[in-house]
Enzyme design. Structure first.
Site, PDB file in Angstrom:
ATOM      1  CG  ASN A  14      -1.734   1.215   1.412  1.00 60.16           C
ATOM      2  OD1 ASN A  14      -1.818   2.036   0.497  1.00 60.16           O
ATOM      3  ND2 ASN A  14      -2.365   1.363   2.563  1.00 60.16           N
ATOM      4  CE  LYS A  16      -0.222   3.260   4.745  1.00 61.15           C
ATOM      5  NZ  LYS A  16      -0.135   3.380   6.182  1.00 61.15           N
ATOM      6  CG  HIS A 104      -5.940   1.935   5.158  1.00 60.87           C
ATOM      7  ND1 HIS A 104      -5.519   2.892   6.053  1.00 60.87           N
ATOM      8  CD2 HIS A 104      -4.915   1.060   5.020  1.00 60.87           C
ATOM      9  CE1 HIS A 104      -4.270   2.600   6.436  1.00 60.87           C
ATOM     10  NE2 HIS A 104      -3.889   1.495   5.823  1.00 60.87           N
ATOM     11  CD  GLU A 106      -2.962   5.535   6.779  1.00 60.55           C
ATOM     12  OE1 GLU A 106      -2.927   5.604   5.536  1.00 60.55           O
ATOM     13  OE2 GLU A 106      -2.034   5.024   7.450  1.00 60.55           O
ATOM     14  CD  GLU A 176      -3.500  -2.479   7.426  1.00 60.77           C
ATOM     15  OE1 GLU A 176      -2.368  -2.692   7.011  1.00 60.77           O
ATOM     16  OE2 GLU A 176      -4.159  -1.458   7.146  1.00 60.77           O
ATOM     17  N   GLY A 182       2.350   2.345  10.777  1.00 58.53           N
ATOM     18  CA  GLY A 182       3.297   3.444  10.619  1.00 58.53           C
ATOM     19  C   GLY A 182       4.018   3.840  11.896  1.00 58.53           C
ATOM     20  CB  SER A 218       5.153  -1.639  12.105  1.00 59.53           C
ATOM     21  OG  SER A 218       4.714  -0.319  12.351  1.00 59.53           O
TER      22      SER A 218
HETATM   23  P1  PGA Z   1       2.772   0.349   7.679  1.00 59.10           P
HETATM   24  O1  PGA Z   1       1.304   0.571   7.054  1.00 59.10           O
HETATM   25  O2  PGA Z   1       3.303  -0.933   7.125  1.00 59.10           O
HETATM   26  O3  PGA Z   1       3.555   1.557   7.226  1.00 59.10           O
HETATM   27  O4  PGA Z   1       2.606   0.285   9.161  1.00 59.10           O
HETATM   28  C1  PGA Z   1       0.423  -0.502   6.892  1.00 59.10           C
HETATM   29  C2  PGA Z   1      -0.883  -0.039   6.298  1.00 59.10           C
HETATM   30  O5  PGA Z   1      -1.375   1.033   6.690  1.00 59.10           O
HETATM   31  O6  PGA Z   1      -1.464  -0.705   5.420  1.00 59.10           O
END
Ligand code: PGA
Length: 262
Positions: A14, A16, A104, A106, A176, A182, A218
């Site tokens: 992803n 983003k 997601h 976010e 997640e 992140g 992460s």
């Molecule tokens: P990350 O993000 O691997 O940077 O923690 C995962 C995600 O939001 O899909």
């Protein structure tokens, strides 16, 4: 966890809101060169670029015959019309997108994507015959209070119950936890094992016994080998998917695990 001997791993990158189309082409080419020369036999790979990069990425995947599928990070639930700034499932499909990330965290937290919108979006994706990667996961308050199982089950039921069994078969579940995204702090092996068992029970209850379950938050080359053996089918990777080296190392770790299951 039960895994059939023909089971395959799945790694989704992803990206983003990162990489302009030139950078996206470059990364796709880097991934493509390696995967064409050292193919992974037991793992499916998907990348989810920003909307504006999709056309360029699809051209590289096609021209270089890269064995990677393309996902979108989000979509509008409506077919067409007066929705300024939005993109439809049909527009994505036309570009070669075969999967869409839905809900997601976010989108849910930063852009107020409600459970109703998640449900409608998931329906729009599977109704068009595309695969969906449905994201669920609790925040730190819920986790601290021990409410993660109930919370995740609620999110899954809410989004999946309206779908027919054939539509549910198009859904991959990505667990997640918000506190791991992140942050550099992934869930522990025990946490991933416990929640993936729980997610599979809920999925079985929803008549999705073979559902693919991903972990995200992460994931890195350092923890992928350990986390993949905790009952998940693969990963949804954010930060570590932006560099070919780290993304490929994660793909290799998943593929090695699935190779051992043969
Ligand atoms: P990350 O993000 O691997 O940077 O923690 C995962 C995600 O939001 O899909």
């Amino acid at each position: 966890m039960e895994r059939m001997s023909d089971a395959r791993g799945l790694v989704v990158g992803n990206w983003k809101m990162n990489l302009d189309f030139v950078e996206a082409v470059h990364l796709t080419q880097q991934i493509g060169v390696v995967l064409r020369h050292q193919p992974v036999a037991h793992t499916d790979v998907v990348v989810a670029p920003p909307f504006v990069d999709l056309r360029s990425v699809s051209s590289v995947l096609e021209a270089d015959r890269v064995p990677v599928a393309m996902a979108a990070q989000h979509v509008n639930a409506h077919d067409a019309g007066a929705h300024t700034g939005e993109i439809s499932v049909g527009q994505l499909a036309r570009l070669g997108v075969t999967q869409v990330i839905v809900g997601h965290s976010e989108r849910r937290t930063l852009y107020a994507m409600s459970d109703d919108v998640v449900r409608a979006t998931l329906f729009a994706v599977v109704r068009a015959g595309l695969r969906a990667i449905l994201c669920v996961g609790e925040d730190l308050d819920v986790r601290s209070a021990g409410g993660q199982n109930e919370f995740v089950a609620g999110q899954l039921r809410d989004a999946l119950e309206p779908l027919t069994p054939a539509q549910r078969a198009l859904v991959t579940i990505a667990y997640e936890p918000l506190w791991a995204i992140g942050t550099g702090r992934s869930a522990t092996s025990d946490e991933v094992r416990a929640i993936s068992t729980h997610v599979r029970l809920v999925a079985a209850d929803l008549e999705m016994p073979g559902a693919l379950v991903l972990y995200g938050g992460s994931v890195s080359p350092e923890n992928a080998g350990e986390l993949i053996s905790q009952g998940v089918n693969g990963f949804l990777v954010g930060g570590a998917s932006l560099k070919a080296e780290s993304f490929l190392a994660i793909i290799r770790a998943v593929d090695d695990c699935y190779a051992e299951l043969r």
